[in-house]
Design a protein around this motif. Structure first.
Motif, PDB file in Angstrom:
ATOM      1  N   TRP A  72      21.039  -3.361  -2.742  1.00  0.00           N
ATOM      2  CA  TRP A  72      22.364  -3.878  -2.395  1.00  0.00           C
ATOM      3  C   TRP A  72      22.651  -5.195  -3.113  1.00  0.00           C
ATOM      4  CZ3 TRP A  72      23.706  -8.471  -0.043  1.00  0.00           C
ATOM      5  CH2 TRP A  72      22.693  -9.198   0.580  1.00  0.00           C
ATOM      6  N   ARG A  73      21.629  -6.003  -3.338  1.00  0.00           N
ATOM      7  CA  ARG A  73      21.859  -7.237  -4.100  1.00  0.00           C
ATOM      8  C   ARG A  73      22.168  -6.911  -5.563  1.00  0.00           C
ATOM      9  NH1 ARG A  73      21.143 -11.765  -1.338  1.00  0.00           N
ATOM     10  NH2 ARG A  73      19.769 -11.815   0.484  1.00  0.00           N
ATOM     11  N   ALA A 116      31.193 -15.036  -4.972  1.00  0.00           N
ATOM     12  CA  ALA A 116      30.521 -14.517  -3.780  1.00  0.00           C
ATOM     13  C   ALA A 116      29.653 -13.310  -4.133  1.00  0.00           C
ATOM     14  CB  ALA A 116      31.556 -14.136  -2.718  1.00  0.00           C
ATOM     15  N   LEU A 117      30.163 -12.409  -4.971  1.00  0.00           N
ATOM     16  CA  LEU A 117      29.379 -11.240  -5.372  1.00  0.00           C
ATOM     17  C   LEU A 117      28.164 -11.640  -6.204  1.00  0.00           C
ATOM     18  CD1 LEU A 117      32.305  -8.827  -6.324  1.00  0.00           C
ATOM     19  CD2 LEU A 117      30.824  -8.657  -4.313  1.00  0.00           C
ATOM     20  N   LEU A 118      28.351 -12.561  -7.125  1.00  0.00           N
ATOM     21  CA  LEU A 118      27.235 -12.989  -7.969  1.00  0.00           C
ATOM     22  C   LEU A 118      26.157 -13.692  -7.149  1.00  0.00           C
ATOM     23  CD1 LEU A 118      29.143 -14.361 -11.107  1.00  0.00           C
ATOM     24  CD2 LEU A 118      28.102 -12.111 -10.802  1.00  0.00           C
ATOM     25  N   VAL A 119      26.569 -14.578  -6.249  1.00  0.00           N
ATOM     26  CA  VAL A 119      25.600 -15.342  -5.458  1.00  0.00           C
ATOM     27  C   VAL A 119      24.843 -14.429  -4.497  1.00  0.00           C
ATOM     28  CG1 VAL A 119      25.375 -17.131  -3.695  1.00  0.00           C
ATOM     29  CG2 VAL A 119      26.811 -17.523  -5.692  1.00  0.00           C
ATOM     30  N   LEU A 120      25.524 -13.452  -3.904  1.00  0.00           N
ATOM     31  CA  LEU A 120      24.847 -12.509  -3.013  1.00  0.00           C
ATOM     32  C   LEU A 120      23.804 -11.672  -3.759  1.00  0.00           C
ATOM     33  CD1 LEU A 120      27.762 -11.255  -0.735  1.00  0.00           C
ATOM     34  CD2 LEU A 120      25.843 -12.710  -0.085  1.00  0.00           C
ATOM     35  N   GLY A 121      23.931 -11.590  -5.074  1.00  0.00           N
ATOM     36  CA  GLY A 121      22.933 -10.889  -5.871  1.00  0.00           C
ATOM     37  C   GLY A 121      21.621 -11.637  -6.011  1.00  0.00           C
ATOM     38  N   SER A 122      21.572 -12.911  -5.558  1.00  0.00           N
ATOM     39  CA  SER A 122      20.348 -13.737  -5.623  1.00  0.00           C
ATOM     40  C   SER A 122      19.715 -13.728  -7.016  1.00  0.00           C
ATOM     41  CB  SER A 122      19.324 -13.267  -4.588  1.00  0.00           C
ATOM     42  OG  SER A 122      19.784 -13.522  -3.286  1.00  0.00           O
ATOM     43  N   PRO A 123      20.480 -14.092  -8.049  1.00  0.00           N
ATOM     44  CA  PRO A 123      19.890 -14.070  -9.396  1.00  0.00           C
ATOM     45  C   PRO A 123      18.785 -15.103  -9.569  1.00  0.00           C
ATOM     46  CG  PRO A 123      22.058 -15.105  -9.419  1.00  0.00           C
ATOM     47  CD  PRO A 123      21.899 -14.517  -8.064  1.00  0.00           C
ATOM     48  N   GLY A 200      33.713 -22.263  -8.879  1.00  0.00           N
ATOM     49  CA  GLY A 200      33.599 -21.310  -7.787  1.00  0.00           C
ATOM     50  C   GLY A 200      32.150 -20.965  -7.483  1.00  0.00           C
ATOM     51  N   ILE A 201      31.333 -20.792  -8.511  1.00  0.00           N
ATOM     52  CA  ILE A 201      29.913 -20.482  -8.304  1.00  0.00           C
ATOM     53  C   ILE A 201      29.210 -21.652  -7.627  1.00  0.00           C
ATOM     54  CG2 ILE A 201      27.726 -20.082  -9.492  1.00  0.00           C
ATOM     55  CD1 ILE A 201      29.262 -18.417 -11.542  1.00  0.00           C
ATOM     56  N   LEU A 202      29.466 -22.863  -8.120  1.00  0.00           N
ATOM     57  CA  LEU A 202      28.825 -24.037  -7.525  1.00  0.00           C
ATOM     58  C   LEU A 202      29.234 -24.210  -6.067  1.00  0.00           C
ATOM     59  CD1 LEU A 202      29.031 -26.668 -10.405  1.00  0.00           C
ATOM     60  CD2 LEU A 202      27.006 -25.474  -9.582  1.00  0.00           C
ATOM     61  N   PHE A 203      30.507 -23.952  -5.765  1.00  0.00           N
ATOM     62  CA  PHE A 203      30.977 -24.112  -4.395  1.00  0.00           C
ATOM     63  C   PHE A 203      30.384 -23.047  -3.482  1.00  0.00           C
ATOM     64  CE2 PHE A 203      34.014 -23.651  -0.905  1.00  0.00           C
ATOM     65  CZ  PHE A 203      34.157 -24.983  -0.513  1.00  0.00           C
ATOM     66  N   THR A 204      30.138 -21.861  -4.009  1.00  0.00           N
ATOM     67  CA  THR A 204      29.669 -20.748  -3.184  1.00  0.00           C
ATOM     68  C   THR A 204      28.162 -20.777  -2.961  1.00  0.00           C
ATOM     69  OG1 THR A 204      31.473 -19.404  -4.097  1.00  0.00           O
ATOM     70  CG2 THR A 204      29.742 -18.235  -2.938  1.00  0.00           C
ATOM     71  N   ILE A 205      27.410 -21.338  -3.884  1.00  0.00           N
ATOM     72  CA  ILE A 205      25.946 -21.327  -3.775  1.00  0.00           C
ATOM     73  C   ILE A 205      25.454 -21.911  -2.449  1.00  0.00           C
ATOM     74  CG2 ILE A 205      23.867 -22.438  -4.694  1.00  0.00           C
ATOM     75  CD1 ILE A 205      24.877 -21.819  -7.487  1.00  0.00           C
ATOM     76  N   PRO A 206      25.890 -23.114  -2.039  1.00  0.00           N
ATOM     77  CA  PRO A 206      25.371 -23.644  -0.768  1.00  0.00           C
ATOM     78  C   PRO A 206      25.797 -22.823   0.444  1.00  0.00           C
ATOM     79  CG  PRO A 206      26.400 -25.372  -2.083  1.00  0.00           C
ATOM     80  CD  PRO A 206      26.786 -24.071  -2.696  1.00  0.00           C
ATOM     81  N   LEU A 207      26.873 -22.051   0.320  1.00  0.00           N
ATOM     82  CA  LEU A 207      27.395 -21.303   1.460  1.00  0.00           C
ATOM     83  C   LEU A 207      26.681 -19.973   1.658  1.00  0.00           C
ATOM     84  CD1 LEU A 207      31.228 -21.844   0.889  1.00  0.00           C
ATOM     85  CD2 LEU A 207      29.709 -23.158   2.382  1.00  0.00           C
ATOM     86  N   LEU A 208      26.369 -19.274   0.565  1.00  0.00           N
ATOM     87  CA  LEU A 208      25.891 -17.894   0.676  1.00  0.00           C
ATOM     88  C   LEU A 208      24.518 -17.651   0.089  1.00  0.00           C
ATOM     89  CD1 LEU A 208      29.130 -15.865  -0.250  1.00  0.00           C
ATOM     90  CD2 LEU A 208      28.278 -16.474   2.021  1.00  0.00           C
ATOM     91  N   SER A 209      24.018 -18.559  -0.727  1.00  0.00           N
ATOM     92  CA  SER A 209      22.823 -18.246  -1.499  1.00  0.00           C
ATOM     93  C   SER A 209      21.586 -18.135  -0.621  1.00  0.00           C
ATOM     94  CB  SER A 209      22.595 -19.323  -2.569  1.00  0.00           C
ATOM     95  OG  SER A 209      21.432 -19.026  -3.313  1.00  0.00           O
ATOM     96  N   ALA A 210      20.774 -17.107  -0.912  1.00  0.00           N
ATOM     97  CA  ALA A 210      19.447 -16.963  -0.304  1.00  0.00           C
ATOM     98  C   ALA A 210      18.362 -17.422  -1.266  1.00  0.00           C
ATOM     99  CB  ALA A 210      19.214 -15.499   0.087  1.00  0.00           C
ATOM    100  N   ASP A 211      18.759 -17.946  -2.429  1.00  0.00           N
ATOM    101  CA  ASP A 211      17.804 -18.438  -3.408  1.00  0.00           C
ATOM    102  C   ASP A 211      17.228 -19.779  -2.962  1.00  0.00           C
ATOM    103  OD1 ASP A 211      18.299 -16.275  -5.077  1.00  0.00           O
ATOM    104  OD2 ASP A 211      19.917 -17.311  -6.143  1.00  0.00           O
ATOM    105  N   PRO A 212      16.054 -20.161  -3.489  1.00  0.00           N
ATOM    106  CA  PRO A 212      15.564 -21.517  -3.242  1.00  0.00           C
ATOM    107  C   PRO A 212      16.507 -22.538  -3.861  1.00  0.00           C
ATOM    108  CG  PRO A 212      14.121 -20.316  -4.757  1.00  0.00           C
ATOM    109  CD  PRO A 212      15.128 -19.346  -4.285  1.00  0.00           C
ATOM    110  N   LEU A 213      16.871 -23.564  -3.098  1.00  0.00           N
ATOM    111  CA  LEU A 213      17.836 -24.559  -3.546  1.00  0.00           C
ATOM    112  C   LEU A 213      17.228 -25.954  -3.469  1.00  0.00           C
ATOM    113  CD1 LEU A 213      21.072 -23.280  -1.749  1.00  0.00           C
ATOM    114  CD2 LEU A 213      20.382 -22.875  -4.112  1.00  0.00           C
ATOM    115  N   PRO A 214      17.745 -26.904  -4.261  1.00  0.00           N
ATOM    116  CA  PRO A 214      17.246 -28.284  -4.166  1.00  0.00           C
ATOM    117  C   PRO A 214      17.399 -28.867  -2.770  1.00  0.00           C
ATOM    118  CG  PRO A 214      18.581 -27.989  -6.141  1.00  0.00           C
ATOM    119  CD  PRO A 214      18.741 -26.745  -5.328  1.00  0.00           C
TER     120      PRO A 214
END
Length: 332
Positions: A72-73, A116-123, A200-214
């Protein structure tokens, strides 16, 4: 000859724009919007294609190694790349060069829907898991880890940076006259589109990302970020719809063959900012609340399981203390 083939044959170079651009001569229609007409330099569609290929290579590498990666990702990321390729690579891009409503639709899609679609993909997670640890892959991994640990990575997703960037992408671009200086050139037009996508990507990352973040945000802080942003689209849309004069002078003179009323098109652009701009924000809000509820349920279940195994020493001690107080009262 089909209508889109006809449109290809009559595509013209707009003298009001500098650079390698093609502008359709036929009036706008849904069929012409979706016609497969690439611009002379399809930069953003090419980027979307490269990202999709790299993602597929990474996912296939994990699958071949019998390591799990959610389908799904993968579908979410591919959908984001596909939407980007269509709205920037089909006939809609040609009309977006001279129509405010189409350009606004592209901006909202690049800033709210595609990220939102790109970030949910957890690249990011896929990169860390699938990149080789030797050769060029090792360099990519070192760069990724540096970004995660650096102060620049923290700054890039900090609300103090993201909120002004988001405001500049709407109010700053249109109310400062920057749009009329950039849109008449291919470089300025494509630069704005890249700005919309990146912000848009930068704004969405903290909201939806499941990736490791700073820096990981709590669900409460995510709501605090998304809720104040939601009325901004509506307010901007009202400004555009109520404006008695063209907000963007460049869009006030579309090709005559389009039979287009620029002021009616401006009202449509404002209504898109008000309606279409709100929909992704509402969906993101619902997603955050759903994830918050699921995490609370998991934590509650984990605490109950631990209590069943280890008991509840703190609660037992407190109950014993209450029993002692009650016993003393009865003894008196």
């Amino acid at each position: 000859m089909s209508s889109w083939q006809s449109m290809l044959s009559v595509t013209m170079v707009d003298r009001n724009m500098a650079g390698p651009v093609w502008v359709p001569s036929e009036p706008p229609s849904l069929e012409n919007f979706l016609a497969p007409t690439l611009q002379p330099i399809p930069l953003i569609p090419a980027i979307a294609l490269v990202l999709a290929v790299l993602y597929l290579v990474g996912a296939a590498r994990l699958w071949r190694a019998r390591r799990r990666w959610p389908v799904w990702r993968t579908l979410c990321f591919f959908a984001g790349c596909a939407v980007t390729a269509v709205i920037m690579g089909a006939g809609i891009e040609g009309y977006g060069l001279r129509m405010f409503s189409v350009f606004m639709f592209q901006q909202l899609t690049l800033m709210m829907f595609v990220p939102a679609l790109l970030v949910l993909g957890s690249p990011g997670t896929l990169l860390l898991r699938a990149a080789p640890h030797r050769g060029p892959g090792a360099v990519v991994l070192r760069l990724a880890l540096w970004g995660l640990r650096s102060r620049w990575g923290r700054l890039a997703i900090h609300p103090a940076f993201l909120v002004p960037l988001f405001l500049v992408s709407f109010y700053g671009v249109y109310l400062s006259g920057l749009d009329d200086r950039l849109l008449p050139t291919w470089y300025g037009h494509i630069g704005l589109e890249l700005l919309f996508l990146a912000s848009g990507i930068l704004f969405t990352i903290p909201l939806l990302s499941a990736d490791p973040l700073p820096a990981k945000q709590t669900y409460g802080s995510r709501l605090a970020d998304i809720v104040p942003e939601m009325p901004l689209h509506a307010f901007f849309g009202v400004i555009v719809m109520m404006a008695p004069l063209p907000v963007v002078e460049f869009f006030a003179t579309p090709p005559g063959s389009w039979n287009l009323d620029p002021m009616a098109d401006q009202v449509l652009a404002g209504s898109l900012a008000w309606s279409y701009g709100e929909l992704p924000s509402v969906l993101i809000l619902l997603f955050i609340m759903s994830q918050w509820h699921r995490e609370d349920a998991r934590n509650a279940g984990r605490e109950e399981a631990e209590a069943a195994v280890r008991g509840t020493p703190d609660l037992d001690a407190y109950n014993a203390y209450l029993d002692q107080l009650q016993q003393r009262t009865e003894d008196r």
